[in-house]
Write an enzyme that holds these catalytic residues in place. Structure first.
Site, PDB file in Angstrom:
ATOM      1  N   SER A   1       8.875  27.773   0.908  1.00 46.61           N
ATOM      2  CA  SER A   1       7.564  28.502   1.193  1.00 46.61           C
ATOM      3  C   SER A   1       7.915  29.921   1.718  1.00 46.61           C
ATOM      4  CB  SER A   1       6.872  28.018   2.070  1.00 46.61           C
ATOM      5  OG  SER A   1       5.701  28.355   2.258  1.00 46.61           O
ATOM      6  N   LEU A   2       7.104  30.920   0.635  1.00 47.66           N
ATOM      7  CA  LEU A   2       7.051  32.224   1.174  1.00 47.66           C
ATOM      8  C   LEU A   2       6.093  32.542   1.905  1.00 47.66           C
ATOM      9  CD1 LEU A   2       7.344  33.716  -2.645  1.00 47.66           C
ATOM     10  CD2 LEU A   2       9.415  33.320  -1.167  1.00 47.66           C
TER      11      LEU A   2
ATOM     12  N   LYS B   1      -2.584  19.055   0.337  1.00 52.22           N
ATOM     13  CA  LYS B   1      -3.847  19.603   0.165  1.00 52.22           C
ATOM     14  C   LYS B   1      -5.061  18.751  -0.503  1.00 52.22           C
ATOM     15  CE  LYS B   1      -2.344  23.911  -2.032  1.00 52.22           C
ATOM     16  NZ  LYS B   1      -2.396  24.863  -3.411  1.00 52.22           N
TER      17      LYS B   1
ATOM     18  N   ASP C   1      -7.462  29.376  -2.900  1.00 55.70           N
ATOM     19  CA  ASP C   1      -6.736  29.422  -4.278  1.00 55.70           C
ATOM     20  C   ASP C   1      -7.565  30.153  -5.229  1.00 55.70           C
ATOM     21  OD1 ASP C   1      -4.295  28.534  -3.326  1.00 55.70           O
ATOM     22  OD2 ASP C   1      -4.783  26.459  -3.867  1.00 55.70           O
TER      23      ASP C   1
ATOM     24  N   ASN D   1      -4.404  19.751 -21.794  1.00 56.23           N
ATOM     25  CA  ASN D   1      -3.531  18.837 -20.734  1.00 56.23           C
ATOM     26  C   ASN D   1      -2.829  18.032 -21.608  1.00 56.23           C
ATOM     27  OD1 ASN D   1      -2.362  18.482 -18.121  1.00 56.23           O
ATOM     28  ND2 ASN D   1      -3.122  16.526 -18.050  1.00 56.23           N
ATOM     29  N   ARG D   2      -1.489  17.693 -21.207  1.00 58.81           N
ATOM     30  CA  ARG D   2      -0.560  16.808 -21.742  1.00 58.81           C
ATOM     31  C   ARG D   2      -1.161  15.137 -21.745  1.00 58.81           C
ATOM     32  NH1 ARG D   2       5.196  16.193 -18.810  1.00 58.81           N
ATOM     33  NH2 ARG D   2       3.570  15.475 -17.220  1.00 58.81           N
ATOM     34  N   THR D   3      -1.687  14.878 -20.627  1.00 56.85           N
ATOM     35  CA  THR D   3      -2.058  13.503 -20.577  1.00 56.85           C
ATOM     36  C   THR D   3      -3.491  13.291 -20.573  1.00 56.85           C
ATOM     37  OG1 THR D   3      -0.125  13.085 -18.955  1.00 56.85           O
ATOM     38  CG2 THR D   3      -2.013  11.581 -19.015  1.00 56.85           C
TER      39      THR D   3
HETATM   40  P1  NDP Z   1      -0.188  18.922  -9.963  1.00 55.55           P
HETATM   41  O1  NDP Z   1       1.035  18.136  -9.904  1.00 55.55           O
HETATM   42  O2  NDP Z   1      -1.374  18.548  -9.436  1.00 55.55           O
HETATM   43  O3  NDP Z   1      -0.388  18.784 -11.610  1.00 55.55           O
HETATM   44  C1  NDP Z   1       0.725  19.249 -12.468  1.00 55.55           C
HETATM   45  C2  NDP Z   1       0.139  19.700 -13.978  1.00 55.55           C
HETATM   46  O4  NDP Z   1       1.138  19.946 -14.703  1.00 55.55           O
HETATM   47  C3  NDP Z   1      -0.409  18.335 -14.691  1.00 55.55           C
HETATM   48  O5  NDP Z   1      -1.494  18.963 -15.425  1.00 55.55           O
HETATM   49  C4  NDP Z   1       0.496  17.956 -15.443  1.00 55.55           C
HETATM   50  O6  NDP Z   1       0.206  17.242 -16.776  1.00 55.55           O
HETATM   51  C5  NDP Z   1       1.192  19.140 -16.044  1.00 55.55           C
HETATM   52  N1  NDP Z   1       2.557  19.530 -16.324  1.00 55.55           N
HETATM   53  C6  NDP Z   1       3.517  18.764 -15.353  1.00 55.55           C
HETATM   54  N2  NDP Z   1       4.690  18.840 -16.189  1.00 55.55           N
HETATM   55  C7  NDP Z   1       4.571  19.133 -17.561  1.00 55.55           C
HETATM   56  C8  NDP Z   1       5.308  19.438 -18.579  1.00 55.55           C
HETATM   57  N3  NDP Z   1       6.633  19.173 -18.742  1.00 55.55           N
HETATM   58  N4  NDP Z   1       4.495  19.843 -19.708  1.00 55.55           N
HETATM   59  C9  NDP Z   1       3.268  19.857 -19.687  1.00 55.55           C
HETATM   60  N5  NDP Z   1       2.457  19.638 -18.756  1.00 55.55           N
HETATM   61  C10 NDP Z   1       2.937  19.289 -17.694  1.00 55.55           C
HETATM   62  O7  NDP Z   1       0.350  20.220  -9.656  1.00 55.55           O
HETATM   63  P2  NDP Z   1      -0.510  21.598  -9.077  1.00 55.55           P
HETATM   64  O8  NDP Z   1      -1.632  21.364  -9.900  1.00 55.55           O
HETATM   65  O9  NDP Z   1      -0.533  21.403  -7.893  1.00 55.55           O
HETATM   66  O10 NDP Z   1       0.443  22.755  -9.370  1.00 55.55           O
HETATM   67  C11 NDP Z   1       0.550  22.988 -10.821  1.00 55.55           C
HETATM   68  C12 NDP Z   1       1.370  24.584 -10.631  1.00 55.55           C
HETATM   69  O11 NDP Z   1       0.704  25.810 -10.304  1.00 55.55           O
HETATM   70  C13 NDP Z   1       2.815  24.403 -10.020  1.00 55.55           C
HETATM   71  O12 NDP Z   1       3.585  25.191 -10.612  1.00 55.55           O
HETATM   72  C14 NDP Z   1       2.361  25.095  -8.767  1.00 55.55           C
HETATM   73  O13 NDP Z   1       3.635  25.949  -8.401  1.00 55.55           O
HETATM   74  C15 NDP Z   1       1.335  26.335  -9.161  1.00 55.55           C
HETATM   75  N6  NDP Z   1       0.602  26.747  -8.295  1.00 55.55           N
HETATM   76  C16 NDP Z   1       0.574  28.094  -8.016  1.00 55.55           C
HETATM   77  C17 NDP Z   1      -0.143  28.721  -7.088  1.00 55.55           C
HETATM   78  C18 NDP Z   1      -0.033  30.264  -6.644  1.00 55.55           C
HETATM   79  O14 NDP Z   1      -0.581  30.615  -5.789  1.00 55.55           O
HETATM   80  N7  NDP Z   1       0.641  31.082  -7.618  1.00 55.55           N
HETATM   81  C19 NDP Z   1      -0.995  27.762  -6.021  1.00 55.55           C
HETATM   82  C20 NDP Z   1      -1.282  26.626  -6.527  1.00 55.55           C
HETATM   83  C21 NDP Z   1      -0.158  26.078  -7.408  1.00 55.55           C
HETATM   84  P3  NDP Z   1      -0.033  15.802 -16.806  1.00 55.55           P
HETATM   85  O15 NDP Z   1      -1.305  15.377 -16.389  1.00 55.55           O
HETATM   86  O16 NDP Z   1       0.046  15.510 -18.301  1.00 55.55           O
HETATM   87  O17 NDP Z   1       0.978  15.033 -15.768  1.00 55.55           O
END
Ligand code: NDP
Length: 307
Positions: free
Chosen positions: A33-34, A90, A127, A176-178
């Protein structure tokens, strides 16, 4: 404080004394964490003018999901003023709180807790604010009035979708993928959409009527690993106005590299991280988020560079 600063546990919380005003981020895992680097840099700067901040400190705690409810009580009993929650807390914490704002109820997730002297915590989600400010700062784009293509259907996408509709954006296209996760997110967002057109699509088959000049926001985790394929092929979309990837580590995902190669304005999510952090600190301290965000961004960049 750097990424090398100690990761504390609930055993440390019970054992150690935390003098002054204590803040912390709780997560699992939390090592990278930063937030401690960002917040302690901002607090040090505030302390140069307002001496009371010299006794404020921000810690990081490793907390397992099943420990969270007990942990929230313990942090309250130990006098912590504020907490940040990150993956996977969260959503879990949301179930244990009475959220402060209606927007938090819509998002169903909290990332910031403010101690209530009467007992318990008030929940916030900063966020969406972070996203709005990050996109504006890095790309010069205002979410309000923009067509938006949002990639993902997890927690971050849900927060982003609520923020976009509240602005309100011109239209919102979610991919979204799923499919089942996409449909669940659309069900949540539909009541907020009002007159804003809201659509879902398969990222492998972008529809022909996607708008040109949209802002593409990546809220998937695709890109966290350097060899992850991008969640969408930008060449298959009408030319976007810009691409914002919430991922900031690695700093340039394949999606951002493709955007740069196509000559599109693009940015990673570090600015979002800094602005959401600055808003959390504003909630705890009253110090304006606009004032502390630049310090937080510098500290986050330095911490990433040294990790
Ligand atoms: P979740 O685990 O809740 O959701 C993950 C999402 O990513 C789902 O929609 C999932 O799709 C999709 N996904 C995962 N792997 C793949 C893949 N290989 N190809 C395509 N889709 C994929 O995570 P969060 O929503 O909490 O976080 C998502 C991203 O946002 C993270 O990378 C996190 O670091 C970033 N983030 C950044 C913030 C910032 O301040 N910059 C703040 C909050 C989050 P499926 O439904 O198909 O599984």
């Amino acid at each position: 404080m750097s990424l090398a600063d100690p990761v504390l546990t609930l055993a440390d919380l019970k054992r150690q004394s935390f003098t002054g005003t204590a803040l912390a981020v709780l997560g699992h895992p939390i090592q990278h964490s930063l937030s401690p680097a960002m917040h302690n840099a901002a607090l040090a700067e505030l302390a140069r003018i307002h001496l009371e901040f010299a006794s404020w400190h921000y810690y990081k705690f490793e907390v397992q999901p099943d420990e969270l409810p007990g942990a929230l009580d313990l942090f309250h009993a130990r006098g912590f003023r504020g907490l940040n929650l990150t993956v996977p807390h969260k959503v879990i914490a949301f179930a244990h709180l009475k959220p402060a704002a209606p927007a938090v109820r819509m998002i169903g997730a909290v990332n910031t807790l403010l101690r209530k002297e009467s007992g318990g915590w008030e929940g916030y989600n900063t966020d969406g604010y972070g996203l709005t400010m990050g996109v504006r700062e890095d790309l010069g784009i205002t979410l309000g009035g923009m067509p938006i293509i949002l990639l993902g259907a997890g927690g971050a996408a849900r927060g982003a979708g609520v923020e976009c509709l509240q602005c309100p954006c011109a239209s919102l296209w979610v991919a979204n993928r799923t499919r089942a996760h996409l449909d669940a997110l659309l069900d949540v967002l539909r009541p907020l959409a009002g007159k804003v057109p809201l659509h879902g699509f398969d990222p492998q088959a972008p529809p022909a009527d996607l708008p040109a000049g949209a802002l593409v926001i990546n809220a998937t985790s695709a890109g966290l690993r350097p060899d992850d394929p991008p969640p969408v092929d930008l060449k298959r979309l009408p030319r976007p106005a810009g691409v914002y990837d919430m991922i900031y580590n690695p700093p340039a995902t394949l999606l951002l590299r493709q955007a740069a190669a196509l000559g599109l304005p693009c940015a990673n999510g570090l600015s979002m991280l800094a602005h959401q952090g600055a808003k959390s600190l504003e909630i705890w301290s009253g110090a304006s988020a606009g004032r502390t965000a630049p310090t937080m961004l510098r500290a986050a960049r330095a911490a990433l560079g040294s990790s």
